[in-house]
Write a protein that holds these residues in place. Structure first.
Motif, PDB file in Angstrom:
ATOM      1  N   LEU A 147       0.846  -1.200   0.000  1.00  0.00           N
ATOM      2  CA  LEU A 147       0.000   0.000   0.000  1.00  0.00           C
ATOM      3  C   LEU A 147       0.874   1.241   0.000  1.00  0.00           C
ATOM      4  N   ALA A 148       0.418   2.279  -0.645  1.00  0.00           N
ATOM      5  CA  ALA A 148       1.179   3.524  -0.721  1.00  0.00           C
ATOM      6  C   ALA A 148       1.257   4.187   0.648  1.00  0.00           C
ATOM      7  N   PRO A 149       2.384   4.799   1.005  1.00  0.00           N
ATOM      8  CA  PRO A 149       2.499   5.506   2.276  1.00  0.00           C
ATOM      9  C   PRO A 149       1.425   6.590   2.387  1.00  0.00           C
ATOM     10  N   ASP A 150       0.666   6.544   3.487  1.00  0.00           N
ATOM     11  CA  ASP A 150      -0.435   7.493   3.643  1.00  0.00           C
ATOM     12  C   ASP A 150      -1.058   7.269   5.023  1.00  0.00           C
ATOM     13  N   THR A 151      -2.070   8.056   5.343  1.00  0.00           N
ATOM     14  CA  THR A 151      -2.855   7.851   6.558  1.00  0.00           C
ATOM     15  C   THR A 151      -4.111   7.081   6.184  1.00  0.00           C
ATOM     16  N   TYR A 152      -4.285   5.919   6.783  1.00  0.00           N
ATOM     17  CA  TYR A 152      -5.397   5.027   6.462  1.00  0.00           C
ATOM     18  C   TYR A 152      -6.365   4.962   7.645  1.00  0.00           C
ATOM     19  N   SER A 153      -7.567   4.514   7.340  1.00  0.00           N
ATOM     20  CA  SER A 153      -8.550   4.318   8.407  1.00  0.00           C
ATOM     21  C   SER A 153      -9.539   3.239   8.005  1.00  0.00           C
ATOM     22  N   PHE A 154     -10.177   2.655   9.021  1.00  0.00           N
ATOM     23  CA  PHE A 154     -11.261   1.693   8.792  1.00  0.00           C
ATOM     24  C   PHE A 154     -12.230   1.795   9.957  1.00  0.00           C
ATOM     25  N   ASP A 155     -13.430   1.279   9.771  1.00  0.00           N
ATOM     26  CA  ASP A 155     -14.482   1.392  10.773  1.00  0.00           C
ATOM     27  C   ASP A 155     -14.843   0.016  11.323  1.00  0.00           C
ATOM     28  N   GLU A 164     -13.907   4.523  14.483  1.00  0.00           N
ATOM     29  CA  GLU A 164     -12.981   4.690  13.370  1.00  0.00           C
ATOM     30  C   GLU A 164     -11.554   4.605  13.887  1.00  0.00           C
ATOM     31  N   PHE A 165     -10.724   3.807  13.227  1.00  0.00           N
ATOM     32  CA  PHE A 165      -9.325   3.641  13.593  1.00  0.00           C
ATOM     33  C   PHE A 165      -8.451   4.236  12.494  1.00  0.00           C
ATOM     34  N   GLN A 166      -7.568   5.128  12.890  1.00  0.00           N
ATOM     35  CA  GLN A 166      -6.662   5.770  11.943  1.00  0.00           C
ATOM     36  C   GLN A 166      -5.217   5.403  12.274  1.00  0.00           C
ATOM     37  N   PHE A 167      -4.424   5.203  11.258  1.00  0.00           N
ATOM     38  CA  PHE A 167      -3.011   4.903  11.446  1.00  0.00           C
ATOM     39  C   PHE A 167      -2.273   5.259  10.160  1.00  0.00           C
ATOM     40  N   SER A 168      -0.961   5.353  10.284  1.00  0.00           N
ATOM     41  CA  SER A 168      -0.134   5.732   9.132  1.00  0.00           C
ATOM     42  C   SER A 168       0.723   4.559   8.691  1.00  0.00           C
ATOM     43  N   ILE A 169       0.963   4.498   7.403  1.00  0.00           N
ATOM     44  CA  ILE A 169       1.896   3.529   6.828  1.00  0.00           C
ATOM     45  C   ILE A 169       3.066   4.298   6.232  1.00  0.00           C
ATOM     46  N   LYS A 170       4.269   3.937   6.677  1.00  0.00           N
ATOM     47  CA  LYS A 170       5.480   4.602   6.205  1.00  0.00           C
ATOM     48  C   LYS A 170       6.145   3.756   5.113  1.00  0.00           C
ATOM     49  N   PRO A 171       7.009   4.373   4.325  1.00  0.00           N
ATOM     50  CA  PRO A 171       7.663   3.621   3.235  1.00  0.00           C
ATOM     51  C   PRO A 171       8.488   2.441   3.731  1.00  0.00           C
ATOM     52  N   THR A 172       8.990   2.514   4.953  1.00  0.00           N
ATOM     53  CA  THR A 172       9.871   1.452   5.465  1.00  0.00           C
ATOM     54  C   THR A 172       9.101   0.348   6.196  1.00  0.00           C
ATOM     55  N   ASP A 173       7.779   0.474   6.328  1.00  0.00           N
ATOM     56  CA  ASP A 173       6.990  -0.503   7.089  1.00  0.00           C
ATOM     57  C   ASP A 173       6.884  -1.832   6.354  1.00  0.00           C
ATOM     58  N   THR A 174       7.076  -2.921   7.115  1.00  0.00           N
ATOM     59  CA  THR A 174       6.829  -4.254   6.569  1.00  0.00           C
ATOM     60  C   THR A 174       5.414  -4.694   6.937  1.00  0.00           C
ATOM     61  N   ASN A 175       4.992  -5.815   6.356  1.00  0.00           N
ATOM     62  CA  ASN A 175       3.671  -6.330   6.685  1.00  0.00           C
ATOM     63  C   ASN A 175       3.536  -6.602   8.185  1.00  0.00           C
ATOM     64  N   ARG A 230     -16.721   3.719   3.733  1.00  0.00           N
ATOM     65  CA  ARG A 230     -17.109   5.116   3.978  1.00  0.00           C
ATOM     66  C   ARG A 230     -16.252   5.749   5.058  1.00  0.00           C
ATOM     67  N   THR A 231     -15.017   5.341   5.133  1.00  0.00           N
ATOM     68  CA  THR A 231     -14.133   5.863   6.169  1.00  0.00           C
ATOM     69  C   THR A 231     -13.577   7.226   5.765  1.00  0.00           C
ATOM     70  N   SER A 232     -13.084   7.994   6.742  1.00  0.00           N
ATOM     71  CA  SER A 232     -12.689   9.383   6.467  1.00  0.00           C
ATOM     72  C   SER A 232     -11.312   9.499   5.820  1.00  0.00           C
ATOM     73  N   LYS A 233     -10.437   8.526   6.049  1.00  0.00           N
ATOM     74  CA  LYS A 233      -9.096   8.574   5.462  1.00  0.00           C
ATOM     75  C   LYS A 233      -9.005   7.575   4.299  1.00  0.00           C
ATOM     76  N   THR A 234      -7.793   7.316   3.860  1.00  0.00           N
ATOM     77  CA  THR A 234      -7.591   6.418   2.727  1.00  0.00           C
ATOM     78  C   THR A 234      -8.040   4.999   3.074  1.00  0.00           C
ATOM     79  N   SER A 235      -8.725   4.357   2.147  1.00  0.00           N
ATOM     80  CA  SER A 235      -9.196   2.988   2.360  1.00  0.00           C
ATOM     81  C   SER A 235      -8.248   1.998   1.689  1.00  0.00           C
ATOM     82  N   GLY A 236      -8.485   0.716   1.921  1.00  0.00           N
ATOM     83  CA  GLY A 236      -7.682  -0.317   1.282  1.00  0.00           C
ATOM     84  C   GLY A 236      -7.069  -1.306   2.254  1.00  0.00           C
ATOM     85  N   THR A 237      -6.981  -0.951   3.539  1.00  0.00           N
ATOM     86  CA  THR A 237      -6.328  -1.847   4.492  1.00  0.00           C
ATOM     87  C   THR A 237      -7.195  -3.052   4.849  1.00  0.00           C
TER      88      THR A 237
END
Length: 437
Positions: A147-155, A164-175, A230-237
């Motif tokens: 996933l692209a580095p960004d702030t993600y959220s899910f409900d 709603e849970f928000q968190f960030s994914i950084k370029p160096t993050d592994t699964n 319908r989450t407020s941040k980027t979806s996909g997680t």
């Protein structure tokens, strides 16, 4: 601001309680106004003539104070559970039995003075209530998240509430990095579910989510639902980690009581406001039942004495654990064990022997013979006096655990000419709060 301070203090106290002391919730933790007024008056009286201290606020002292307060409360609740806090009711609690603990466990929750003959229940368990379990996708631990580095959220929707849970994914993050982060995020939110990362083969892992509750309510086929449509941040997680995949559907318990089929959303049920029943397993064959009823008065009395001795010994062992780094813990140990020494001869006569380390050991044969004797009531009178003395000491420790911390006295008050100072015990909570801030 006030609310946040109280909330933060509660979090700090809960941390110490769950880490260093037993944490239980019982009916004896709720109090009437008169009882709370009595506690307040005890605090005022205790602090009227107490000297002024320089408090020892290091981390070890905080742990010790919380542990002693909570262990004293646990001992008090143990005594209260034996029939009540009144001397006439002590040790009179009736005890339930289950003929087959593998499928049913039982405890008596009726009145201590309940003299009428209660029926016996035969219980067959067809199915246990189960939680909802979601199992995520197996992903390589060391590979970067695609996933692209960004702030993600899910409900998460649970118990008619949406979170709603928000968190960030950084370029160096592994699964594995993100899986661990999500597991902590969901579990620490305390919304009624938990999450953990499960390791698989070939350096893979997946997220496992489970509801704290069991069963199906209001006709719904689920306990919680997860989505990011319908989450407020980027979806996909949700799709990437497979958070919405239900591997185990929740189900209700199915059991039969005296031939009557019943359904429950929980594995813990009450029968006739008299028995607390825990369904622990499924009947191995059709017709296999567990009989639930009351033990005889002799069996109930010996069980109550055993419960008291376990609680007393447990408290002494908890105090002894701090003997190396809390000098005054030895004073508390001696004070509590001396209560048993005062009654040692009378306790020995009914089957309770005092060990060299201050703990009590039960001679089952002597105890049972005493309970079956014609003068059992008189024989156990010293036991009730001993229990009352232990209760008074546990109340004292619970009111002021700082009395056993290694504090330095800096001034004594002028005897008989002091104002009441009921807020001195706030130092107990304040020391933790100040350290936290």
């Amino acid at each position: 601001m006030s609310y946040n301070s109280i909330h933060n203090l509660a979090n700090v106290y809960n941390f110490y309680v769950t880490t260093y002391a037993p944490k239980s919730s019982t009916p004896y933790d709720s109090h009437k106004k008169s009882e709370l007024r009595g506690i307040y008056n005890s605090i005022v009286k205790m602090n009227r003539e107490s000297p002024l201290y320089i408090l020892d606020t290091n981390k070890e002292s905080q742990q010790f104070a919380v542990s002693m307060k909570e262990n004293a409360r646990e001992l008090r609740n143990t005594i209260a559970s034996l029939g009540g806090l009144n001397e006439d009711e002590l040790l009179n609690k009736k005890v339930a039995y289950s003929s087959n603990p593998n499928i049913v466990k039982a405890s008596f929750i009726g009145s201590a003075k309940q003299d009428e003959e209660l029926p016996t229940y035969d219980i067959e368990v067809n199915r246990l209530a189960s939680p909802q379990v979601n199992t995520g996708k197996f992903l390589p631990d060391d590979e970067p998240v695609t996933l692209a580095p960004d702030t993600y959220s899910f409900d998460i929707g649970i118990d008619d509430l949406n979170y709603e849970f928000q968190f960030s994914i950084k370029p160096t993050d592994t699964n594995r990095d993100v899986q661990d982060r999500l597991a902590r995020l969901i579990t620490n939110a305390n919304i009624g579910m938990s999450a953990q990362v499960i390791s698989g083969e070939d350096n893979t892992s997946y997220l496992r989510l489970e509801s704290n509750s069991t069963g199906l309510k209001d006709g719904r086929p689920y306990i919680y639902r997860i989505s990011d449509h319908r989450t407020s941040k980027t979806s996909g997680t949700v799709d990437y980690f497979g958070l919405d995949h239900v591997s185990t559907q929740p189900s209700n318990a199915s059991y039969v009581v005296n031939g009557e089929e019943r359904i429950s959303t929980s594995n813990r049920i009450h029968l006739a406001h008299t028995y607390d029943i825990e369904l622990t397993g499924v009947s191995s064959e059709e017709g296999e039942t567990a009989s639930v009823g009351l033990k005889t008065d002799v069996e109930s009395l010996t069980e109550n004495v055993n419960t008291l001795v376990r609680g007393f010994n447990s408290f002494l062992k908890a105090v002894a654990e701090y003997s190396d780094n809390q000098p005054k813990s030895n004073r508390l140990f001696n004070e509590m064990s001396s209560v048993a020494r005062v009654y040692a001869r009378d306790l020995t006569s009914i089957g309770l022997n005092l060990n060299l380390d201050g703990t009590l050991e039960i001679d089952d044969d002597t105890l049972r013979q005493t309970a079956m004797s014609d003068n059992a009531k008189d024989a156990f009178s010293p036991m009730k006096s001993f229990t009352n003395s232990v209760l008074r000491k546990s109340n004292q420790v619970s009111l002021d655990p700082m009395n056993y911390v290694n504090n330095i006295i800096v001034a004594y008050k002028n005897p008989g000419k002091n104002f009441a100072s009921p807020y001195i015990t706030s130092a107990y909570s304040g020391m933790m709060f100040n350290s936290y801030c």
